[in-house]
Scaffold this motif. Structure first.
Motif, PDB file in Angstrom:
ATOM      1  N   UNK A  24       4.099  17.194   3.696  1.00 25.80           N
ATOM      2  CA  UNK A  24       4.599  15.846   3.936  1.00 25.80           C
ATOM      3  C   UNK A  24       3.772  14.829   3.153  1.00 25.80           C
ATOM      4  N   UNK A  25       4.455  13.838   2.606  1.00 23.97           N
ATOM      5  CA  UNK A  25       3.791  12.773   1.857  1.00 23.97           C
ATOM      6  C   UNK A  25       4.107  11.430   2.518  1.00 23.97           C
ATOM      7  N   UNK A  26       3.094  10.602   2.633  1.00 28.76           N
ATOM      8  CA  UNK A  26       3.291   9.275   3.203  1.00 28.76           C
ATOM      9  C   UNK A  26       3.870   8.331   2.161  1.00 28.76           C
ATOM     10  N   UNK A  27       4.815   7.497   2.601  1.00 28.09           N
ATOM     11  CA  UNK A  27       5.375   6.486   1.728  1.00 28.09           C
ATOM     12  C   UNK A  27       4.642   5.178   1.888  1.00 28.09           C
ATOM     13  N   UNK A  28       5.369   4.095   1.850  1.00 26.62           N
ATOM     14  CA  UNK A  28       4.750   2.778   1.941  1.00 26.62           C
ATOM     15  C   UNK A  28       4.165   2.525   3.325  1.00 26.62           C
ATOM     16  N   UNK A  29       4.813   3.108   4.356  1.00 29.78           N
ATOM     17  CA  UNK A  29       4.348   2.916   5.723  1.00 29.78           C
ATOM     18  C   UNK A  29       3.942   4.258   6.329  1.00 29.78           C
ATOM     19  N   UNK A  30       3.158   4.221   7.404  1.00 28.11           N
ATOM     20  CA  UNK A  30       2.660   5.445   8.020  1.00 28.11           C
ATOM     21  C   UNK A  30       3.798   6.303   8.558  1.00 28.11           C
ATOM     22  N   UNK A  31       4.895   5.664   8.943  1.00 29.21           N
ATOM     23  CA  UNK A  31       6.036   6.397   9.489  1.00 29.21           C
ATOM     24  C   UNK A  31       7.068   6.756   8.418  1.00 29.21           C
ATOM     25  N   UNK A  32       6.810   6.352   7.188  1.00 28.66           N
ATOM     26  CA  UNK A  32       7.722   6.642   6.077  1.00 28.66           C
ATOM     27  C   UNK A  32       7.309   7.973   5.454  1.00 28.66           C
ATOM     28  N   UNK A  33       7.789   9.058   6.046  1.00 26.70           N
ATOM     29  CA  UNK A  33       7.358  10.399   5.665  1.00 26.70           C
ATOM     30  C   UNK A  33       8.431  11.082   4.807  1.00 26.70           C
ATOM     31  N   UNK A  34       7.980  11.715   3.727  1.00 30.26           N
ATOM     32  CA  UNK A  34       8.896  12.404   2.823  1.00 30.26           C
ATOM     33  C   UNK A  34       8.410  13.825   2.560  1.00 30.26           C
ATOM     34  N   UNK A  35       9.257  14.842   2.728  1.00 31.68           N
ATOM     35  CA  UNK A  35       8.881  16.200   2.326  1.00 31.68           C
ATOM     36  C   UNK A  35       8.541  16.200   0.845  1.00 31.68           C
ATOM     37  N   UNK A  36       7.468  16.891   0.486  1.00 36.08           N
ATOM     38  CA  UNK A  36       7.010  16.828  -0.898  1.00 36.08           C
ATOM     39  C   UNK A  36       6.311  18.118  -1.300  1.00 36.08           C
ATOM     40  N   UNK A  37       6.418  18.450  -2.591  1.00 37.95           N
ATOM     41  CA  UNK A  37       5.723  19.602  -3.142  1.00 37.95           C
ATOM     42  C   UNK A  37       4.483  19.115  -3.886  1.00 37.95           C
TER      43      UNK A  37
END
Length: 324
Positions: A24-37
């Motif tokens: 998981x990668x964090x986006x702009x906010x702590x709750x903005x989570x994106x699956x990531x390699x």
């Protein structure tokens, strides 16, 4: 736990066990989570996150990733491992190309649920023995975790990992979560009441296809709903019938294969309880053919694909606890 996961992932990359990590990668906010390699150690150490908002089921992304060169490590929560097994059963994941790290999970929340409780401007959130401590720009807030826990976590079917190569944290067991209670309430409605209930829910659908795109059971490279010759390609429903048909077709499509991971409802921008359609089918399987859970083990045969004259029941011949 985040630090422990990062340390283990870096170790697996350094010793050559894997050449990349799915997390998981964090986006702009702590709750903005994106699956990531993550294929770079520095990127992993800097941007990998695991927090109360990492509800994403990562097994879905292994369909393509396991086809690539080298071995990939993936972090799977207990419910995610069921989806992994089901995808292996359907030959959609190359098991030998995946290194599974099972991680314990005590439920996840979402920013939407916190906002509904009047908590916004979130900077961080941590589960402290059942109390969610939320840091906001307005100060610290505390709220019982159960009050903001995702529905699929409240009615979690299992804390047991059904597959892994190594485990971080403790493994649990299959739970009596009463996850069919809502289905039973809908079943008690009259036909007209049920129709009105689902029309009210499905009428909010904007045909964004998020439920389809995130579903571990929807892995077709080409979908009928994207086929311009199918007659149902348009994303904006033309009428009530088409609006219903999209979700009914999808529910039947995953019948016998749905692991009840709840991703469809999690990503729905209109908060439609799509998981209840799939749970209805799962409940029917249990009553008609005996207990069955898709993904419980690799290679198991769904009741929809295994006819036995001696045991299979007609829909009208159902007894509590199974069929005769």
């Amino acid at each position: 736990m985040q630090g422990e996961l990062i340390k283990r992932a870096v170790g697996l990359m350094e010793n050559g066990t894997v050449n990349r990590v799915l997390g998981w990668r964090r986006g702009e906010f702590v709750y903005d989570i994106t699956p990531s390699v993550f294929s770079d150690k520095d990127d992993l150490e800097k941007n990998f996150v695991y927090n109360e908002f990492c509800g994403n089921n990562l097994s879905r992304y292994l369909v393509q990733e396991s086809e690539k060169e080298g071995k990939i490590a993936v972090f799977l929560k207990p419910c995610d491992t069921y989806s992994f097994n089901q995808l292996c059963t359907e030959h959609r994941i190359k098991r030998d190309n995946v290194y599974i790290i099972g991680i314990e999970c005590y439920g996840k929340t979402s920013a939407d649920l916190l906002r509904e409780k009047g908590i916004s401007a979130i900077l961080d959130a941590k589960n402290n023995n059942g109390t969610l401590i939320v840091e906001t720009v307005y100060g610290e807030k505390q709220i019982p975790m159960m009050d903001v826990m995702a529905e699929r976590c409240v009615s979690c079917k299992s804390k047991k990992h059904v597959i892994y190569d190594e485990l971080i944290g403790e493994d649990g067991g299959v739970l009596d979560s009463h996850r069919f209670d809502q289905v039973e309430e809908i079943e008690k409605m009259t036909a007209e009441e049920r129709f009105n209930f689902w029309r009210g829910e499905l009428s909010r659908c904007i045909r964004c296809n998020a439920c389809r795109d995130v579903c571990p059971a929807c892995t077709c490279e080409k979908c009928v709903f994207d086929n311009p010759k199918s007659g149902i390609r348009n994303k904006g429903a033309a009428d009530d019938f088409e609006e219903n048909m999209y979700h009914i077709i999808r529910a039947y499509h995953v019948a016998g294969r749905c692991t009840d991971c709840g991703e469809c409802s999690r990503v729905c921008p209109e908060h439609i309880p799509l998981h209840l359609l799939n749970r209805k089918f799962i409940k029917d399987y249990n009553e008609l053919y005996g207990p069955f859970m898709a993904g419980a083990e690799i290679g198991q045969v769904s009741p929809m694909c295994d006819f036995t004259k001696e045991k299979d029941a007609e829909p009208s011949i159902v007894q509590k606890g199974g069929a005769e």
